[in-house]
Design a protein around this motif. Structure first.
Motif, PDB file in Angstrom:
ATOM      1  N   GLU A 202       0.764  -1.223   0.191  1.00  0.00           N
ATOM      2  CA  GLU A 202      -0.044   0.058   0.114  1.00  0.00           C
ATOM      3  C   GLU A 202       0.765   1.206   0.166  1.00  0.00           C
ATOM      4  O   GLU A 202       1.980   1.273   0.453  1.00  0.00           O
ATOM      5  CB  GLU A 202      -1.019  -0.021   1.296  1.00  0.00           C
ATOM      6  CG  GLU A 202      -1.814  -1.226   1.457  1.00  0.00           C
ATOM      7  CD  GLU A 202      -2.933  -1.158   0.503  1.00  0.00           C
ATOM      8  OE1 GLU A 202      -3.111  -0.048  -0.369  1.00  0.00           O
ATOM      9  OE2 GLU A 202      -3.972  -2.106   0.329  1.00  0.00           O
ATOM     10  N   GLU A 203       0.262   2.286  -0.566  1.00  0.00           N
ATOM     11  CA  GLU A 203       0.936   3.614  -0.598  1.00  0.00           C
ATOM     12  C   GLU A 203       0.600   4.440   0.676  1.00  0.00           C
ATOM     13  O   GLU A 203      -0.363   4.635   0.897  1.00  0.00           O
ATOM     14  CB  GLU A 203       0.381   4.589  -1.727  1.00  0.00           C
ATOM     15  CG  GLU A 203       0.971   3.797  -3.010  1.00  0.00           C
ATOM     16  CD  GLU A 203       2.348   4.236  -3.505  1.00  0.00           C
ATOM     17  OE1 GLU A 203       2.947   5.124  -2.943  1.00  0.00           O
ATOM     18  OE2 GLU A 203       3.013   3.595  -4.595  1.00  0.00           O
ATOM     19  N   LYS A 204       1.533   4.398   1.722  1.00  0.00           N
ATOM     20  CA  LYS A 204       1.263   4.860   2.914  1.00  0.00           C
ATOM     21  C   LYS A 204       1.693   6.242   3.289  1.00  0.00           C
ATOM     22  O   LYS A 204       2.654   6.680   2.710  1.00  0.00           O
ATOM     23  CB  LYS A 204       1.561   3.599   4.058  1.00  0.00           C
ATOM     24  CG  LYS A 204       1.298   2.331   4.121  1.00  0.00           C
ATOM     25  CD  LYS A 204       1.680   1.590   5.031  1.00  0.00           C
ATOM     26  CE  LYS A 204       3.046   1.394   4.936  1.00  0.00           C
ATOM     27  NZ  LYS A 204       3.555   0.441   6.189  1.00  0.00           N
ATOM     28  N   LYS A 208       6.965   3.746   5.767  1.00  0.00           N
ATOM     29  CA  LYS A 208       6.878   3.265   4.633  1.00  0.00           C
ATOM     30  C   LYS A 208       7.683   2.137   4.186  1.00  0.00           C
ATOM     31  O   LYS A 208       7.356   1.452   3.136  1.00  0.00           O
ATOM     32  CB  LYS A 208       7.327   4.625   3.476  1.00  0.00           C
ATOM     33  CG  LYS A 208       6.297   5.687   3.606  1.00  0.00           C
ATOM     34  CD  LYS A 208       6.677   6.598   2.662  1.00  0.00           C
ATOM     35  CE  LYS A 208       5.682   7.847   2.571  1.00  0.00           C
ATOM     36  NZ  LYS A 208       5.900   8.779   1.475  1.00  0.00           N
TER      37      LYS A 208
END
Length: 384
Positions: A202-204, A208
């Motif tokens: 996921e793009e958090k 990261k």
């Protein structure tokens, strides 16, 4: 309670601190920027060699057998340098503890040495689903018995380390007719089992370098012997292990908060405005006093929860109190530390920008702050 640390606990804390300062801190910003998995896994491998993936696991299974207090101390020191590394370490320890707590002897002998030795890079805790986050009892993932195998179908969300974990602890419904939360079982599933697909990370917002993925089970066949504990009794296992995990996340939050305040404190002693150091201004001094007091109180709550767990006593309420307080106060500490630094705190050149992003999730995962309040209130009312 004796607040003095044992020689072993101090040794583990010191080892974690030295490793964090020498190996993790110098690359934390790079990992946040690039999510370099090779570098990240190398750091995890070194931590494993030092014994940090089996801190509360018995020596007969390859663990350090140092206890929950030592675990909390270690996670705090690691999180001071790199929150991404700390959360992966915390979750892998939690997976190992689940296996030790409810696995049979064959399962413990097979999997725990692989986690503690680093043969398995990490473990993943597969509980949360799209409609079963704060309400995990509402999960839909199913496990249907077919001969001497169970067939898993469903999806799990926000799974830490799923990209490279070698072993999953998975919860699934085994009795769809049972009351909510009563027909759930717990399984050990090897990551290379056919039918498992792991989504891209996921793009958090923060943390990261630690991948967070969706894990899908599509007619995934596992042997009936993969079940841990009793059939349809797995939900209680999840609840119990989440309580232990909250000590880890509270400790992680404490580490980030302390790192943020330490950096800001040093900064304001050097930066000058109006002809004097910022640290001379009473308003900023009060922020330091308030935040360090909060963080010290968080530390004591975490030590109390860890000590209570270590003694084999009921610790759920203590863990929820510690996690709630530590996570909320660490968030305030990071934002106040950023404020103390002014515009510099908002610039990526300085670590406060990363810390403010990393700390935010601590009030959400392993049970939101709101869920912790429900748990605490429920415990308090049950005592009346």
């Amino acid at each position: 309670m004796n607040l003095s640390l044992t020689e072993e606990q101090m040794m583990i804390q010191d080892m974690a601190k030295k490793f964090a300062e020498s190996e993790l801190a110098p690359v934390a910003a790079e990992l946040d920027e690039t999510q370099d998995q090779t570098l990240f896994l190398n750091n995890l491998a070194q931590l494993t060699e030092l014994g940090f993936m089996g801190l509360n696991i018995k020596a007969e299974y390859g663990g350090v057998e140092a206890g929950t207090v030592a675990f909390s101390l270690a996670i705090t020191e690691i999180a001071r340098a790199c929150a991404s590394t700390a959360v992966t370490t915390s979750v892998t320890n939690m997976v190992a503890e689940v296996i030790q707590a409810v696995g049979n002897e064959e399962q413990k002998q097979k999997y725990l040495p692989k986690i503690c030795s680093g043969e398995y890079k990490a473990g993943a805790f597969c509980l949360t689903e799209n409609d079963a986050g704060s309400d995990p009892a509402g999960m839909k993932t199913s496990a249907v018995l077919d001969g001497d195998e169970y067939v898993l179908n469903g999806s799990k969300l926000y799974i830490t380390s799923a990209s490279f974990a070698d072993i999953f602890v998975v919860w699934a419904v085994t009795d769809a007719t049972a009351r909510k939360g009563k027909g759930i079982s717990c399984f050990l599933v090897e990551a290379n089992t056919p039918g498992i697909t792991v989504s891209k990370p996921e793009e958090k917002m923060g943390q990261k370098a630690s991948p967070t993925n969706e894990v899908n089970f599509n007619n995934c066949r596992i042997p009936a012997t993969a079940m841990m504990g009793k059939e349809n009794k797995g939900f209680g296992v999840a609840v119990g292990e989440l309580a232990g995990g909250r000590i880890g996340i509270g400790s992680l939050a404490l580490g980030i908060g302390l790192a943020a305040m330490d950096y800001a404190r040093a900064f304001i002693t050097e930066r000058k405005q109006f002809g004097q150091a910022l640290s001379n201004f009473q308003g900023l001094q009060w922020k330091l006093a308030e935040r360090y007091t909060d963080l010290e109180a968080a530390r004591l709550l975490l030590m109390q929860a860890a000590y209570t767990k270590e003694q084999g006593l009921p610790f759920g309420k203590a863990a929820s109190m510690a996690k709630l307080f530590a996570a909320e106060k660490a968030n305030i500490a990071c934002y106040d530390a950023l404020q103390l630094m002014g515009g510099a705190g908002y610039i990526k050149e300085y670590p406060l920008e990363r810390m403010a992003r990393d700390v935010r999730i601590t009030t959400i995962y392993e049970g939101t702050s709101e869920i912790q309040k429900i748990i605490i209130a429920r415990e308090l009312l049950s005592e009346v």
